[in-house]
Each structure stands twice: as C-alpha cells, then as structure tokens.
Enzyme design. Structure first.
Site, PDB file in Angstrom:
ATOM      1  N   ASN A   1      -8.907  -1.459   3.940  1.00 51.88           N
ATOM      2  CA  ASN A   1      -9.003  -1.681   2.497  1.00 51.88           C
ATOM      3  C   ASN A   1      -7.817  -2.475   1.948  1.00 51.88           C
ATOM      4  O   ASN A   1      -7.757  -2.788   0.761  1.00 51.88           O
ATOM      5  CB  ASN A   1      -9.168  -0.354   1.742  1.00 51.88           C
ATOM      6  CG  ASN A   1      -7.934   0.533   1.851  1.00 51.88           C
ATOM      7  OD1 ASN A   1      -7.167   0.419   2.801  1.00 51.88           O
ATOM      8  ND2 ASN A   1      -7.765   1.423   0.899  1.00 51.88           N
TER       9      ASN A   1
ATOM     10  N   ASP B   1       0.863  -1.162   0.000  1.00 54.76           N
ATOM     11  CA  ASP B   1       0.000   0.000   0.000  1.00 54.76           C
ATOM     12  C   ASP B   1       0.913   1.229   0.000  1.00 54.76           C
ATOM     13  O   ASP B   1       2.102   1.124   0.286  1.00 54.76           O
ATOM     14  CB  ASP B   1      -0.880  -0.037   1.261  1.00 54.76           C
ATOM     15  CG  ASP B   1      -1.711   1.215   1.430  1.00 54.76           C
ATOM     16  OD1 ASP B   1      -2.267   1.692   0.430  1.00 54.76           O
ATOM     17  OD2 ASP B   1      -1.792   1.706   2.577  1.00 54.76           O
TER      18      ASP B   1
ATOM     19  N   ASP C   1      -0.281   5.063   0.939  1.00 53.57           N
ATOM     20  CA  ASP C   1      -0.565   6.033   1.999  1.00 53.57           C
ATOM     21  C   ASP C   1      -0.411   5.394   3.373  1.00 53.57           C
ATOM     22  O   ASP C   1      -0.991   4.334   3.655  1.00 53.57           O
ATOM     23  CB  ASP C   1      -1.983   6.577   1.853  1.00 53.57           C
ATOM     24  CG  ASP C   1      -2.133   7.457   0.610  1.00 53.57           C
ATOM     25  OD1 ASP C   1      -1.204   7.478  -0.219  1.00 53.57           O
ATOM     26  OD2 ASP C   1      -3.182   8.118   0.477  1.00 53.57           O
TER      27      ASP C   1
ATOM     28  N   ARG D   1     -14.763  12.843  -1.945  1.00 61.03           N
ATOM     29  CA  ARG D   1     -13.582  13.641  -1.595  1.00 61.03           C
ATOM     30  C   ARG D   1     -12.939  14.269  -2.826  1.00 61.03           C
ATOM     31  O   ARG D   1     -12.534  15.438  -2.799  1.00 61.03           O
ATOM     32  CB  ARG D   1     -12.575  12.759  -0.848  1.00 61.03           C
ATOM     33  CG  ARG D   1     -13.010  12.411   0.570  1.00 61.03           C
ATOM     34  CD  ARG D   1     -12.039  11.507   1.285  1.00 61.03           C
ATOM     35  NE  ARG D   1     -12.011  10.168   0.696  1.00 61.03           N
ATOM     36  CZ  ARG D   1     -11.227   9.183   1.123  1.00 61.03           C
ATOM     37  NH1 ARG D   1     -10.414   9.384   2.135  1.00 61.03           N
ATOM     38  NH2 ARG D   1     -11.267   7.993   0.554  1.00 61.03           N
TER      39      ARG D   1
ATOM     40  N   SER E   1      -2.585   1.512  -4.687  1.00 60.94           N
ATOM     41  CA  SER E   1      -3.007   2.612  -3.836  1.00 60.94           C
ATOM     42  C   SER E   1      -4.408   3.068  -4.156  1.00 60.94           C
ATOM     43  O   SER E   1      -4.806   3.116  -5.322  1.00 60.94           O
ATOM     44  CB  SER E   1      -2.035   3.796  -4.003  1.00 60.94           C
ATOM     45  OG  SER E   1      -2.472   4.915  -3.263  1.00 60.94           O
ATOM     46  N   GLY E   2      -5.141   3.413  -3.087  1.00 60.84           N
ATOM     47  CA  GLY E   2      -6.420   4.093  -3.255  1.00 60.84           C
ATOM     48  C   GLY E   2      -6.214   5.562  -3.522  1.00 60.84           C
ATOM     49  O   GLY E   2      -7.181   6.312  -3.666  1.00 60.84           O
TER      50      GLY E   2
ATOM     51  N   GLU F   1      -1.265  10.908   3.739  1.00 59.25           N
ATOM     52  CA  GLU F   1      -2.461  10.537   3.001  1.00 59.25           C
ATOM     53  C   GLU F   1      -2.561  11.544   1.848  1.00 59.25           C
ATOM     54  O   GLU F   1      -2.774  12.743   2.075  1.00 59.25           O
ATOM     55  CB  GLU F   1      -3.705  10.611   3.889  1.00 59.25           C
ATOM     56  CG  GLU F   1      -3.722   9.594   5.013  1.00 59.25           C
ATOM     57  CD  GLU F   1      -3.958   8.171   4.510  1.00 59.25           C
ATOM     58  OE1 GLU F   1      -4.650   8.010   3.476  1.00 59.25           O
ATOM     59  OE2 GLU F   1      -3.453   7.226   5.145  1.00 59.25           O
TER      60      GLU F   1
ATOM     61  N   ASP G   1      -1.764  -1.066   5.824  1.00 59.42           N
ATOM     62  CA  ASP G   1      -2.112  -0.606   7.166  1.00 59.42           C
ATOM     63  C   ASP G   1      -3.610  -0.504   7.424  1.00 59.42           C
ATOM     64  O   ASP G   1      -4.036  -0.409   8.571  1.00 59.42           O
ATOM     65  CB  ASP G   1      -1.494   0.771   7.420  1.00 59.42           C
ATOM     66  CG  ASP G   1      -2.214   1.864   6.640  1.00 59.42           C
ATOM     67  OD1 ASP G   1      -2.820   2.749   7.261  1.00 59.42           O
ATOM     68  OD2 ASP G   1      -2.193   1.812   5.384  1.00 59.42           O
TER      69      ASP G   1
ATOM     70  N   LYS H   1      -7.350  -3.974  -4.851  1.00 61.37           N
ATOM     71  CA  LYS H   1      -5.962  -4.209  -4.432  1.00 61.37           C
ATOM     72  C   LYS H   1      -5.608  -5.694  -4.507  1.00 61.37           C
ATOM     73  O   LYS H   1      -4.521  -6.062  -4.966  1.00 61.37           O
ATOM     74  CB  LYS H   1      -5.741  -3.670  -3.023  1.00 61.37           C
ATOM     75  CG  LYS H   1      -5.724  -2.152  -2.949  1.00 61.37           C
ATOM     76  CD  LYS H   1      -5.354  -1.669  -1.561  1.00 61.37           C
ATOM     77  CE  LYS H   1      -5.214  -0.156  -1.536  1.00 61.37           C
ATOM     78  NZ  LYS H   1      -4.744   0.343  -0.228  1.00 61.37           N
TER      79      LYS H   1
END
Length: 414
Positions: A359, A200, A202, A245, A288-289, A209, A356, A333
């Site tokens: 997700n 991942d 972030d 967002r 990554s998201g 983030e 972490d 992912k």
C-alpha cells in the site's frame, strides 16, 4: 616558444597542451602536511589545477595537480622543484612522487550518478562485484569515499559514463544476489535539494502494527490477523479490510488510546533520522493506514511537519468501530505526498518516500526517490532502492549525508 613555455589560456586554466605535474605525497598523517607542501610549491608561482586528499587509518595520500614551472633560472626549473619537494618530504619522513604530463584530468563521461552501497558488513567480494558491474555497463568510478561505518558500512561511488537508469537496473540485480543494499541517484543539485521526506508509520517509523495493538486490548487479535491475511491474499482491498478490522474494536474504552501510545516502539534510528533531517533543513511527514490517535502523538513527540492517517471514531468514551474522514489507503498515500509537497513548496521530483508494504507503492513511485524499508520482495523490486537493515537512519546515507553530519546534528541538540 618551447613546450615548457606553453602559455596558459586567458582564464588561467591549463589547456590540453599545458605542461602539468602531479605531486603525490604519502606517509603518516599529522597536522601541517598540506600547508607544508603548498608552502614548498609556492616558491615556484604555480597554478593549482586539482587537489585530492584522503586519510586512511592514519596514513595520508595527498595529490596536487599543478602547472609545471616555466622559469629558466637554476632555482625555478622543474628539476629544482622536484629536488625541493623531495627534500621537504624527506624532512617530514614522507614519500614523494612527481609525474609529468599535460593538461587537466581527463573529462568525466556523461551520465553521472551517485551509487551508495550499504553493507552489514561490506565484504571485499561484494565490493568487487559492484565495481565489476559498473565497469561492465561502461561506467567509470571517478571517486569513492566512506559515508559511515556505523550502524552499517556505507560507501559512495561517483560514477560517470553510464546512464543512471541502466546503472540502477544492473546494480539492483547484482545487489540482491550479494545481500547488500545499493541506491543509484542521478548526480546534480537535485540530490541535495530533496527537502521533503514522507514515511509510512507501521513497520517503518515504528516497529508495530497499530491495529494489532488495539486488537490485543479488545481480545480480537486472532480475528484481526485473519482479516489481514485475507487482504494480503487479495480477497479484500485495503478499505474493506480496514472497516472489517476496526469494527472488531467497537466498545473499547477510549482510555486504551493512551495505553497503545505507550506501547508503540520507534524503529531503531527513527529519532536520529528525523532529528538529522530537521537540523539540515528538511521537512518531514508521515502518512499511515493506521490512526491519527497515534500519528498525532508521534507528530508532537518527533516534531514532524506533516501527519495524516485514518481516525477512529469515539463517542461517549467508547470506540464505535467506525472510522471518520478521508480514508488513507494506497492511492491516498500518494495523494497526501503530493499535497504535502505542495504545502512545503517542494517539487515532487525532490521528495523522498519510505515504506514497507504494497500500500506504499504508489507513494514510493510518485516520489523523486522511493525507498523500500525492510520490505517484501514485490515492494523492493518496484521501489527505486531498498534498505534491508533494521536501522531507519541508514536512509540518510542514501541522501549523501555522512555519519559526521549525523553526529553533528545530535551534538547540536544536546
């Protein structure tokens, strides 16, 4: 034929009844001790069954398991060997102990595992509890050695006699109470064959983030935080929260992308982790998201093999408040981990995933080894193992990579 003349099996390996000697040497370490001992033993034409040597704070412990002499002459008997070894040890200002016995070491039990313990610091109390837990479920510690002393103390226990899954469950409970990190993996070639690591981004590869960095430039940090909190409460799924967002970023000038890239802070140990893995032949990727505008830059700077994330749409020099392409969410992912493994030619069982957040759970569970990095309790409990120190390169020790190998990789790059 006397017991002292019991013949060796045709292979040259001593049988259960073959007389053997355990020769133990102790003292201040210096060059030439190992060579000197075996030069001394060479006069008796013995077969070497096993050797173990360790140096701790300048003191050597050298153990040699050899077949006992079978000669009848005064200079070739076991008594002569004992006298010769003690005389040599005395001349080297060392201590010697010789123990008679029969056969090889006892066979190791089934269910062999590597147990890696990370402490910051590692105390005698926590070590005692870990060892007691292993013994309590029927395991035997066959060997212990240090992987690293910096940035954490990392010890590896080779354990037999206990099933890996049972050992992992028992030690997970124990380690949480002790405040140390413990990883349990099955012994075998597969451990060294894990040739794909996917992370991942972030709060894992980087300390930030990324959506929050963009939001700060757009003046909507508080609103983004509210949506993130709602998602964490389960009121929005990841895709809904992502669109909500990103919509707040509409109208932001594309020059902000470069500014955000300069603001990104790598997690301590991130460069060391990637550099070492690459030097040892691993392939490394990120999912990554967050956004490709940042992950593509990280891929270039770190030399990553794979990278995938969401993409912010930009038109006429402005962010539109939309994302384009495949959405990278929790399921995405795991899907990308499988895709990267296929492209890398690596079986899924030989992959490592690091993350972490919730997700990341599907990815962590799909990998051969899933590592929760400074994660929330839910993620730590669901992952195969957890690291709770702020140094990403400590993941290397879970793979059996020593600090010396890490430093060698760094020297090679200079």
């Amino acid at each position: 034929m006397s017991a002292s003349q019991t013949p060796l099996p045709p292979t040259g390996v001593p049988g259960e009844d073959t007389p053997t000697l355990l020769v133990k040497i102790f003292g201040k370490d210096r060059p030439g001790i190992t060579a000197g001992l075996f030069d001394t033993l060479a006069a008796y034409s013995l077969i070497v069954v096993d050797i173990e040597q360790v140096v701790t704070r300048g003191r050597i412990t050298l153990c040699a398991l050899v077949t006992a002499p079978t000669g009848q002459g005064s200079g070739t008997t076991e008594g002569a060997l004992r006298a010769t070894v003690h005389s040599w040890a005395e001349s080297m200002k060392l201590q010697a102990e010789i123990i008679s016995g029969r056969g090889d070491n006892r066979p190791r039990g089934s269910g062999r595992s590597h147990v890696t313990v990370l402490g910051h610091p590692l105390t005698t109390q926590s070590t005692a509890a870990i060892a007691g837990c292993i013994t309590g479920i029927g395991g035997n510690i066959d060997r212990i050695f240090r992987l690293a002393k910096y940035p954490v103390t990392a010890m590896e226990f080779e354990v037999s006699g206990a099933e890996t899954g049972l050992l992992r469950t028992a030690l997970a409970t124990e380690s949480a109470a002790l405040g140390v990190d413990v990883a349990v993996v099955a012994s075998g070639l597969q451990r060294r064959a894990q040739r794909l690591v996917v992370m991942d981004v972030d709060s894992t590869l980087i300390q930030d983030e990324v959506i929050e960095l963009f939001a700060a430039h757009a003046g909507c940090a508080d609103k983004v935080a509210e949506i993130t909190t709602a998602a964490m409460r389960g009121e929005l799924d990841f895709e809904q929260s992502l669109h909500a967002r990103v919509a707040l970023l509409a109208g932001l000038d594309e020059s902000v992308v470069d500014e955000v890239r300069t603001e990104v802070r790598l997690t301590p140990g991130a460069r060391t982790l990637v550099r070492t893995l690459k030097r040892l032949g691993y392939q490394v990727g990120v999912v990554s998201g967050g956004f490709t505008q940042v992950t593509d830059d990280l891929q270039d700077k770190l030399g990553l093999d794979f990278a995938s994330a969401n993409t912010l749409e930009i038109k006429d020099g402005k962010l539109t408040g939309q994302v384009t392409g495949e959405i990278v969410d929790r399921a995405g992912k795991a899907r990308l981990l499988r895709r990267f493994a296929e492209q890398a030619g690596v079986p899924l069982a030989q992959t490592v995933a690091i993350g972490d957040g919730a997700n990341d759970l599907d990815m962590l569970n799909a990998a051969g080894l899933g590592v929760a990095f400074n994660a929330k309790p839910l993620v730590r409990e669901a992952a195969h193992t957890a690291v709770n120190v702020p140094f990403l390169d400590t993941v290397l020790y879970l793979l059996g990579i020593t600090r010396e190998e890490v430093e060698a990789a760094a020297t090679h790059e200079q």
